[in-house]
Design an enzyme around this catalytic site. Structure first.
Site, PDB file in Angstrom:
ATOM      1  N   GLU B  55       0.849  -1.208   0.000  1.00  0.00           N
ATOM      2  CA  GLU B  55       0.000   0.000   0.000  1.00  0.00           C
ATOM      3  C   GLU B  55       0.881   1.253   0.000  1.00  0.00           C
ATOM      4  O   GLU B  55       1.903   1.297   0.704  1.00  0.00           O
ATOM      5  CB  GLU B  55      -0.843  -0.047   1.293  1.00  0.00           C
ATOM      6  N   LYS B 128      -9.691   2.150  -2.132  1.00  0.00           N
ATOM      7  CA  LYS B 128      -9.917   1.562  -0.807  1.00  0.00           C
ATOM      8  C   LYS B 128     -11.292   1.939  -0.270  1.00  0.00           C
ATOM      9  O   LYS B 128     -11.622   3.117  -0.150  1.00  0.00           O
ATOM     10  CB  LYS B 128      -8.826   2.056   0.143  1.00  0.00           C
ATOM     11  N   CYS B 165      -5.455  -3.023   2.737  1.00  0.00           N
ATOM     12  CA  CYS B 165      -5.231  -2.935   4.177  1.00  0.00           C
ATOM     13  C   CYS B 165      -6.493  -3.073   5.048  1.00  0.00           C
ATOM     14  O   CYS B 165      -6.955  -4.177   5.247  1.00  0.00           O
ATOM     15  CB  CYS B 165      -4.468  -1.649   4.493  1.00  0.00           C
TER      16      CYS B 165
END
Lengths: 298, 298
Positions: B55, B128, B165
């Site tokens: 990331e 995300k 994540c």
């Protein structure tokens, strides 16, 4: 409103002691029931306030074959088995979750869990939502899929979530039960391995444990998996009943091959602290989950 | 229709070799990019056909504080970073998934993953969806939540799912990406522990690994988690990048403290065999999951 009034009867407690009865089943249902009732008494005397029996605890795991004769094992809820458990629950001053082969109507059956509180009252029923069908787990032959939805039952010892065996593999089931307010997810279970699977048995048990601990992590709740133990026909039921905490930590685990009752104190306030540290519920993208109700999206 | 035509360009392959670049980041973005490009070349020469970077790989993890100056680190997609990666991808004949701090408009930013195929073409972007906000992970300050939904990208090396994540903790994200047809879930990541958390660091890593392996189990897919490593400011990024198989089995795992590139051959046909043995997708109760789109149901 009714729900809020109901809640008012049960001030939130921060501690509950649960009992997981890992047992083996013989061929005689009456003896299995007697054994379970004795184990409820033992667990209660050791401090258990909520006791969970395995899936379909009153008989051997008859789904190993498709045989209409086995429908004779089913019974109504309430019925003589839940009546007997109610008496044991009241006597032990403990709630009980019991896996029952439920006869709902002539020719209509469910794989169910009855929830009985410490006064002996039948609080409600959960009907297994996900029905497996694999060689020697011919459950689709016996059980209609549950139609009561997912469930969390308010008791004086916290809100108890009930799910059954195959439900273990479905994050949706754990999530929905947790969103209903469940603080502990109980999974009465009958899972094992065949002799020819001996080599992969460890991996299967590992996956079984991993995914259930993960449900605890995702939702910040306790998980209590209660399996049967011993050989029945072609299946070695692998026991290994366990309790994990709200971050998936293993709190207690039974042996893979012996009868054993786990007595585990659960600090429900750790659900707050875990969710404070890992606020997953805060950030769910409920605007973007609609596709979950699709079979496939590819 | 378009989708079907697109699929026709990519006959289904049964094997893909993936490369997970676990790296540390210095203060200079240009050096980080150069390092990443070198590692892409190395991984490609070792046979990787799909390579995943961590990331926000081009910078240190700036979200440890809220500082508007850090918006200068953002860039457009396509932009100079994806251009540079496209060249590396084409040169190495490998697809690349790269975590980018995306500038979408003046004052509007995302934490994104760009997917570039082995011809160097930008196949698409995932933004995300779940944005954390915890002490020293102040991501809600920097990133708008993704509005592209969940994604699986068709490439010549299979359908690649991209998540980032914090998405790791959400079964819904893994499920939806899998239902879109993803065979491997890639999780570029930046996760670690603070010095004061040293005692619980092990438990945190265990939960992180458990829940991701569980996503693999629930969906019968491969999982590839790609973390950064090393100390930045107050955080010790714990590395431990890994690949797990469709029943959650650990296939490869990197060290907790060194740069390392994992090269892992994935037999995609094992997704069939695993799902045949554990047919979870068959038995999902899609009629009963509507509540998943609620914040809470209690």
């Amino acid at each position: 409103m009714t729900d809020l009034m109901h809640k008012a009867n049960f001030p939130q407690k921060d501690e509950v002691t649960i009992g997981l009865v890992q047992m083996s089943m013989g061929v005689d249902p009456k003896s299995n029931l007697e054994k379970a009732i004795k184990k409820i008494g033992d667990a209660a005397s050791r401090g258990a306030q909520v006791i969970c029996l395995p899936e379909l605890f009153k008989s051997q795991y008859f789904c190993q074959e498709e045989d209409s004769e086995n429908f004779k094992l089913a019974e109504t809820i309430p019925g003589s088995t839940t009546d007997a458990i109610s008496i044991a629950a009241k006597k032990g001053n403990t709630a009980v979750i019991a896996g029952i082969f439920e006869k709902r109507a002539r020719g209509l059956y469910h794989n169910s869990a009855a929830v009985i509180d410490s006064s002996g009252k039948l609080v409600g029923v959960y009907r297994k939502m996900h029905i497996p069908d694999d060689p020697h787990y011919y459950e689709k032959f016996y059980f209609a899929p549950g139609d009561l939805g997912f469930k969390a039952f308010e008791t004086e010892h916290g809100k108890l979530g009930t799910l059954i065996c195959w439900d273990q593999w479905y994050p949706e089931a754990a999530r929905l039960t947790s969103l209903l307010g469940a603080q502990i997810l109980f999974y009465p279970t009958a899972i094992g391995w065949f002799p020819e699977e001996e080599e992969s048995a460890k991996e299967m048990q590992s996956a079984w444990e991993t995914i259930q601990r993960a449900h605890g992590i995702a939702n910040g709740v306790f998980v209590a998996a209660v399996n049967r133990v011993g050989r029945e026909g072609n299946i070695n039921f692998w026991g290994s009943s366990f309790v994990s905490g709200p971050f998936g930590e293993m709190l207690a685990k039974a042996s893979p091959d012996n009868e054993e009752t786990l007595i585990v104190k659960c600090d429900l306030s750790s659900i707050d602290t875990t969710r404070h540290g890992w606020p997953f519920l805060r950030d769910r993208r409920i605007d973007a989950y609609k596709g979950i109700t699709s079979r496939f999206l590819g």
